[in-house]
Design a protein around this motif. Structure first.
Motif, PDB file in Angstrom:
ATOM      1  N   VAL A   1       0.833  -1.206   0.000  1.00 16.45           N
ATOM      2  CA  VAL A   1       0.000   0.000   0.000  1.00 16.45           C
ATOM      3  C   VAL A   1       0.870   1.261   0.000  1.00 16.45           C
ATOM      4  O   VAL A   1       0.514   2.266  -0.607  1.00 16.45           O
ATOM      5  N   ILE A   2       2.033   1.196   0.654  1.00 10.29           N
ATOM      6  CA  ILE A   2       2.943   2.349   0.624  1.00 10.29           C
ATOM      7  C   ILE A   2       3.471   2.567  -0.794  1.00 10.29           C
ATOM      8  O   ILE A   2       3.416   3.679  -1.333  1.00 10.29           O
TER       9      ILE A   2
ATOM     10  N   GLY B   1      -5.496   6.402   4.031  1.00 11.78           N
ATOM     11  CA  GLY B   1      -5.773   4.984   3.850  1.00 11.78           C
ATOM     12  C   GLY B   1      -4.538   4.149   4.083  1.00 11.78           C
ATOM     13  O   GLY B   1      -4.595   3.057   4.661  1.00 11.78           O
ATOM     14  N   VAL B   2      -3.384   4.664   3.663  1.00 12.19           N
ATOM     15  CA  VAL B   2      -2.120   3.979   3.874  1.00 12.19           C
ATOM     16  C   VAL B   2      -1.807   3.910   5.364  1.00 12.19           C
ATOM     17  O   VAL B   2      -1.488   2.850   5.910  1.00 12.19           O
TER      18      VAL B   2
ATOM     19  N   GLU C   1      -8.821   9.000   0.985  1.00 11.40           N
ATOM     20  CA  GLU C   1      -9.821  10.014   0.643  1.00 11.40           C
ATOM     21  C   GLU C   1      -9.790  11.234   1.552  1.00 11.40           C
ATOM     22  O   GLU C   1     -10.318  12.287   1.183  1.00 11.40           O
ATOM     23  N   VAL C   2      -9.202  11.122   2.729  1.00 10.18           N
ATOM     24  CA  VAL C   2      -9.378  12.161   3.744  1.00 10.18           C
ATOM     25  C   VAL C   2      -8.778  13.502   3.338  1.00 10.18           C
ATOM     26  O   VAL C   2      -9.454  14.538   3.412  1.00 10.18           O
ATOM     27  N   THR C   3      -7.513  13.535   2.909  1.00  8.86           N
ATOM     28  CA  THR C   3      -6.925  14.817   2.533  1.00  8.86           C
ATOM     29  C   THR C   3      -7.634  15.449   1.339  1.00  8.86           C
ATOM     30  O   THR C   3      -7.884  16.665   1.336  1.00  8.86           O
ATOM     31  N   PRO C   4      -7.985  14.688   0.286  1.00  6.19           N
ATOM     32  CA  PRO C   4      -8.821  15.293  -0.759  1.00  6.19           C
ATOM     33  C   PRO C   4     -10.143  15.839  -0.224  1.00  6.19           C
ATOM     34  O   PRO C   4     -10.621  16.884  -0.681  1.00  6.19           O
TER      35      PRO C   4
END
Length: 405
Positions: free
Chosen positions: A99-100, A117-118, A316-319
């Protein structure tokens, strides 16, 4: 002290020790991931014209690596939810490097995606692994939640928000209070660890004066409805777009390549990479009197959804922060309120509506913009949470509407 009480305190002690060790490990991994991502973002910004045409090729590499080495790691957050709700027994350790690496590739070549998410998957994997070593009932689930909190906190350095994010998001509408102590402890340790290792926290001194009266309350309600609807729309469109693309282009290689080509063209045409990456450029512009267009939030929303639905890696959080902040900045003159103030309200409340969480976004607002602003965030998040139509980007979490039947 009787034997039963002694056993309880022994369990708490073991959870505390595990939480500290997890916080240090996850905080260090978050720092490494976050620092490299910052360098990647800077490099992409300097060479966007050279990198963006190869987004589709990067997508093929991501799919190949997951198909070849990932096994069930490709489920991503779905695997975390399954493990937390006892549907799957294992979270493979290979999930962490996969994932990284996949997220670094997505960002390097211009995909529009986040990063939490990472961090959450890193923390959950570490927590689940620790939990398997302890002999206590539900230790895997409890430390998985604690690991999720550590992952979020290490990346954003908002430990209180991270604690409740992990507690709320796994089973929306129900909080696993047995995980509260290890989650909080691991979150604070991870936050301090990543900060000690050089990862900087985003914060804004929101020193604005607004008249608190009946008119202001009405404006907050209307803004909350708008932010709630936008967050719910994001969650609904993300789910539907993933399903639609999987149905129309069943082969994952073809799907990510075709969409990757279209994304590259769109990113070039729309201000040459303005909507690539995390969206921190839009966040900075919203609070530093930069240039924000009325359509910024729409394009960031659409391009993030398409990027993630195609199979690129990220969160999704930062977007969502950037969507909320740029939307708030644009709406501020309509409501006669300071732009940075409404941008801050959007920053937290769009996250609340898209994730179907309440407590965590309130603390996000307080920890990023100052605790004296907490009443404002409590009010706006309350409205946005109600008006998100019950949708969540974490589709595996149980919707709050299920508890109201």
């Amino acid at each position: 002290m009787d034997q039963k009480k002694a056993a309880v305190y022994q369990e708490i002690l073991f959870y505390g020790i595990a939480a500290i060790l997890m916080g240090i490990l996850v905080g260090a991994l978050d720092a490494l991931f976050g620092e490299v991502l910052i360098l990647i973002t800077q490099f992409r910004g300097q060479h966007i014209a050279l990198l963006l045409p190869f987004l589709a090729v990067a997508g093929l590499a991501i799919v190949y690596i997951y198909q070849k080495f990932g096994k069930n790691s490709s489920k991503g957050m779905g695997l975390i939810f399954s493990a937390g709700n006892r549907q799957d027994e294992e979270i493979p350790k290979r999930l962490v490097p996969l994932v990284i690496g996949g997220t670094w590739l997505t960002h390097l070549f211009g995909g529009s995606a986040g990063r939490e998410g990472v961090a959450v998957q890193i923390g959950a994997t570490v927590g689940y692994t620790f939990g398997k070593k302890l002999p206590f009932q539900d230790s895997k689930k409890i430390l998985l939640v604690a690991g999720m909190a550590a992952g979020f906190a290490g990346l954003f350095q908002t430990p209180m928000a991270a604690t409740f994010f992990a507690l709320e998001v796994l089973m929306v509408g129900r909080i696993e209070y047995r995980a509260l102590f290890p989650a909080a402890l691991s979150a604070f340790v991870a936050s301090y660890t990543s900060h000690f290792l050089g990862l900087e926290k985003f914060s804004v001194d929101l020193s604005v004066a607004v008249p608190v009266d009946l008119l202001f309350a009405g404006k907050v309600v209307l803004l909350g409805i708008v932010f709630g609807a936008v967050g719910g729309l994001f969650a609904k469109l993300l789910k539907n777009t993933k399903g639609w693309l999987a149905q129309k282009i069943a082969d994952p290689y073809r799907r990510i390549f075709v969409v990757g080509v279209l994304l590259s063209i769109a990113m070039f045409a729309l201000h040459t990479g303005r909507y690539s990456g995390l969206g921190t450029n839009l966040i900075s512009a919203s609070f530093d009197e930069g240039t924000i267009y009325g359509y910024d939030w729409v394009l960031k929303l659409v391009l993030t959804i398409v990027t993630l639905a195609a199979g690129f890696q990220g969160g999704e959080v930062t977007p969502l922060f950037s969507i909320g902040a740029s939307l708030g900045y644009w709406l501020a003159p309509v409501f006669g309120l300071p732009p940075e103030f409404v941008a801050a309200l959007g920053y937290a409340s769009v996250l609340a509506s898209a994730t179907n969480t309440f407590i965590a976004p309130v603390f996000i607002g307080a920890e990023v913009f100052g605790y004296d602003t907490l009443p404002y965030f409590f009010a706006i998040v309350s409205v946005a949470y109600v008006f998100n139509s019950g949708y969540s980007i974490y589709a595996q979490g149980k919707a709050k509407s299920d508890y109201l039947q």
